[in-house]
Design a protein around this motif. Structure first.
Motif, PDB file in Angstrom:
ATOM      1  N   CYS A  11      75.519   7.161   1.437  1.00 41.57           N
ATOM      2  CA  CYS A  11      75.381   7.277   2.893  1.00 41.57           C
ATOM      3  C   CYS A  11      74.751   6.028   3.515  1.00 41.57           C
ATOM      4  CB  CYS A  11      74.580   8.520   3.243  1.00 41.57           C
ATOM      5  SG  CYS A  11      75.375  10.025   2.643  1.00 41.57           S
ATOM      6  N   CYS A  47      77.396   3.682   4.441  1.00 39.01           N
ATOM      7  CA  CYS A  47      78.560   4.278   5.118  1.00 39.01           C
ATOM      8  C   CYS A  47      78.706   3.718   6.535  1.00 39.01           C
ATOM      9  CB  CYS A  47      78.400   5.790   5.153  1.00 39.01           C
ATOM     10  SG  CYS A  47      79.768   6.600   5.999  1.00 39.01           S
ATOM     11  N   CYS A  76      77.854  11.247  11.288  1.00 38.12           N
ATOM     12  CA  CYS A  76      77.972  12.281  10.254  1.00 38.12           C
ATOM     13  C   CYS A  76      76.958  13.404  10.457  1.00 38.12           C
ATOM     14  CB  CYS A  76      77.772  11.637   8.883  1.00 38.12           C
ATOM     15  SG  CYS A  76      78.035  12.802   7.537  1.00 38.12           S
TER      16      CYS A  76
HETATM   17  S1  SF4 Z   1      80.647  10.457   5.750  1.00 35.58           S
HETATM   18 FE1  SF4 Z   1      78.572  11.305   5.832  1.00 35.58          FE
HETATM   19  S2  SF4 Z   1      78.239  12.149   3.796  1.00 35.58           S
HETATM   20 FE2  SF4 Z   1      79.980  10.753   3.630  1.00 35.58          FE
HETATM   21  S3  SF4 Z   1      79.055   8.820   2.987  1.00 35.58           S
HETATM   22 FE3  SF4 Z   1      79.246   8.796   5.243  1.00 35.58          FE
HETATM   23  S4  SF4 Z   1      77.246   9.509   5.910  1.00 35.58           S
HETATM   24 FE4  SF4 Z   1      77.400  10.097   3.801  1.00 35.58          FE
END
Ligand code: SF4
Length: 336
Positions: free
Chosen positions: A201, A204, A210
């Protein structure tokens, strides 16, 4: 629905993908046939495993016409080792349908692609978006994981409600143009960052959108059926550098396996190995054939030297590779 504006979500995703997306062979082509081949192979199979098969397959069957003309044994042989052989048969049937019904050229039409044998909603959408850049939603395992986490969907995803949620979220996030780029980026995010057990995360590009509270616990699925244990017995019959094999009409239809035995012989097996199959765990025991062993009409003697040209499923190939050298006979299963 995603709890954020789709338009703001897309840009950081695309920027990240342009920088970090992998250079995979099927991303270098717009050929619908090559993309269809890659999509069939990637079902249930890792990218690293698929790459050599994909390249070998395209060299052997470069287009719909050549695959349509091939006999089933050659198709299964080229697929040998990838498993889930229904995919090879379905791909073969799809090629025959394209060759026969649409002049050997896949139409740029989602409904017509979806009408081909063995092609489900995901595969039809993947070909439409990756080959024709159509703005159609797609949901496979990587995208499903990303979408379930982005929206903190805590119910099972493998139910009608779960599937509806994922496909409608994918539709809302989709831009009107550049479907290929968007879908590739979302899929890559699942493959490289939003990993099944330990999502990265902190790296990300869409973390601020998210909603996942406990990402590693998502997505949820319904409880799996319990694994069923099976024991199967097969014969190892050799005669003057020839081996007896039987054509399977069940699990590995069209492939050649060691002859099945109806009962377990009252002696120790030459070899035992385990392998998974759907929700089964199978123990394969191979027994030396006795002098009284009588081949039946489904079985044939093959020269050992010919084994490399036959489609043989992995567990039986492993057994042969183990047992033939013990007889000072060499089996070369190098792919031809
Ligand atoms: S989408 Fe959400 S759960 Fe997936 S890596 Fe990105 S922040 Fe983490």
């Amino acid at each position: 629905m995603p709890p954020f504006p789709a338009s703001r979500f897309r840009q950081p995703l695309i920027t990240w993908f342009r920088r970090h997306g992998r250079d995979l062979p099927w991303r270098r082509t717009r050929d619908p046939y090559a993309i269809l081949v890659s999509e069939f192979m990637l079902q249930q199979t890792q990218v690293a495993t698929v790459v050599p098969y994909y390249e070998h397959w395209l060299a052997r069957f470069p287009d719909f016409a050549s695959l349509a003309r091939a006999d089933e044994s050659a198709v299964l042989h080229a697929w040998q080792g990838l498993g889930y052989y229904a995919r090879a048969r379905n791909l073969h049937a799809a090629a025959q349908s394209v060759a026969k019904n649409v002049g050997g050229v896949l139409p740029n039409d989602l409904a017509k692609i979806a009408a081909l044998p063995g092609i489900g909603r995901y595969t039809a959408g993947a070909v439409a978006t990756f080959a024709f850049d159509q703005a159609v939603p797609i949901v496979e395992a990587n995208i499903a994981r990303v979408l379930a986490r982005l929206t903190n969907w805590e119910k099972p995803i493998d139910t009608a409600a779960g599937r509806d949620h994922l496909w409608s979220t994918a539709s809302v996030l989709l831009p009107k143009k550049n479907g290929r780029l968007h879908n590739s980026a979302l899929m890559e995010l699942g493959a490289l960052i939003c990993l099944p057990r330990r999502p990265l995360c902190a790296q990300c590009p869409v973390q601020k959108f998210c909603a996942a509270v406990e990402p590693a616990a998502l997505p949820r699925k319904r409880a799996k059926p319990r694994q069923v244990l099976l024991h199967e017995s097969h014969a190892f019959a050799l005669r003057r550098e020839r081996i007896l094999l039987e054509q399977s009409h069940a699990r590995w239809r069209g492939m050649w396996i060691l002859p099945r035995l109806a009962a377990v012989p009252p002696r120790s097996p030459l070899l035992q190995l385990d392998f998974p199959f759907t929700h089964h765990r199978i123990t394969l025991s191979v027994f030396a054939a006795t002098r009284s062993f009588l081949p039946n009409e489904k079985q044939r003697w093959f020269p050992i030297a010919q084994l490399a040209e036959l489609p043989v499923p992995s567990p039986h190939r492993r057994a042969l590779e183990e047992l033939l050298p013990r007889q000072n006979l060499c089996s070369t299963f190098a792919r031809t």
